[in-house]
Design a protein around this motif. Structure first.
Motif, PDB file in Angstrom:
ATOM      1  N   GLY A   6       0.816  -1.212   0.000  1.00 49.04           N
ATOM      2  CA  GLY A   6       0.000   0.000   0.000  1.00 49.04           C
ATOM      3  C   GLY A   6       0.847   1.257   0.000  1.00 49.04           C
ATOM      4  N   GLY A  10       0.942   4.023  -2.968  1.00 49.68           N
ATOM      5  CA  GLY A  10       0.681   5.428  -2.655  1.00 49.68           C
ATOM      6  C   GLY A  10       1.840   6.328  -3.046  1.00 49.68           C
ATOM      7  N   GLY A  14       1.531   9.305  -5.710  1.00 47.59           N
ATOM      8  CA  GLY A  14       1.894  10.659  -5.303  1.00 47.59           C
ATOM      9  C   GLY A  14       2.943  11.277  -6.211  1.00 47.59           C
ATOM     10  N   SER A  46       3.771  12.310  -2.578  1.00 46.17           N
ATOM     11  CA  SER A  46       4.092  10.883  -2.512  1.00 46.17           C
ATOM     12  C   SER A  46       4.140  10.405  -1.068  1.00 46.17           C
ATOM     13  N   SER A  49       0.433  10.249   0.165  1.00 43.46           N
ATOM     14  CA  SER A  49      -0.277   9.123  -0.434  1.00 43.46           C
ATOM     15  C   SER A  49       0.237   7.793   0.100  1.00 43.46           C
ATOM     16  N   ALA A  50       1.536   7.693   0.329  1.00 47.18           N
ATOM     17  CA  ALA A  50       2.102   6.455   0.873  1.00 47.18           C
ATOM     18  C   ALA A  50       1.543   6.177   2.264  1.00 47.18           C
ATOM     19  N   THR A  52      -1.333   7.257   3.506  1.00 52.70           N
ATOM     20  CA  THR A  52      -2.759   6.946   3.388  1.00 52.70           C
ATOM     21  C   THR A  52      -2.983   5.513   2.924  1.00 52.70           C
ATOM     22  N   PHE A  53      -2.268   5.089   1.888  1.00 46.87           N
ATOM     23  CA  PHE A  53      -2.440   3.744   1.382  1.00 46.87           C
ATOM     24  C   PHE A  53      -1.941   2.694   2.372  1.00 46.87           C
TER      25      PHE A  53
END
Length: 118
Positions: A6, A10, A14, A46, A49-50, A52-53
């Motif tokens: 994930g 992410g 990103g 990035s 997003s990393a 969050t994922f």
């Protein structure tokens, strides 16, 4: 394993979305300033997003494991419940709402598991 997959997904998303960001004052910036701006945007997007994922992966796998243990079955219902909990968790806006939502969801899912699905 899920957290790394994930986080990696992410990070790549990103990087891509950060590269598409255009500065507001693009006409007044030099090429070097635009490059630095884009690199900063890519880095911040990035990393965000990393995280969050990675959180989505952890929540999904944890809920799926708990539901599977509670039901003592391995089927698609576990995945559906885990997806619903993960979506609700990620859409929560505040920590108190999030905690209340999770508590309510766990209670309802346990009632459903015990009464209908066994």
């Amino acid at each position: 394993m899920i957290i790394f997959a994930g986080g990696g997904l992410g990070f790549m998303m990103g990087m891509f979305l950060g590269a598409l960001d255009n500065p507001i004052m693009q006409d007044q910036m030099s090429g070097k300033q635009q490059l630095l701006y884009n690199l900063k945007q890519m880095g911040s997007r990035s990393w965000s997003s990393a995280k969050t994922f990675a959180v989505m992966g952890v929540v999904f796998s944890a809920v799926e494991c708990v539901v599977e243990k509670a039901r003592a079955k391995h089927d698609t219902t576990n995945t559906v419940v885990a997806g619903c909990v993960t979506g609700g968790t990620m859409s929560a806006k505040g920590i108190y709402f999030l905690l209340l939502f999770l508590l309510l969801l766990v209670m309802v899912s346990m009632i459903l598991v015990r009464s209908f699905l066994m």
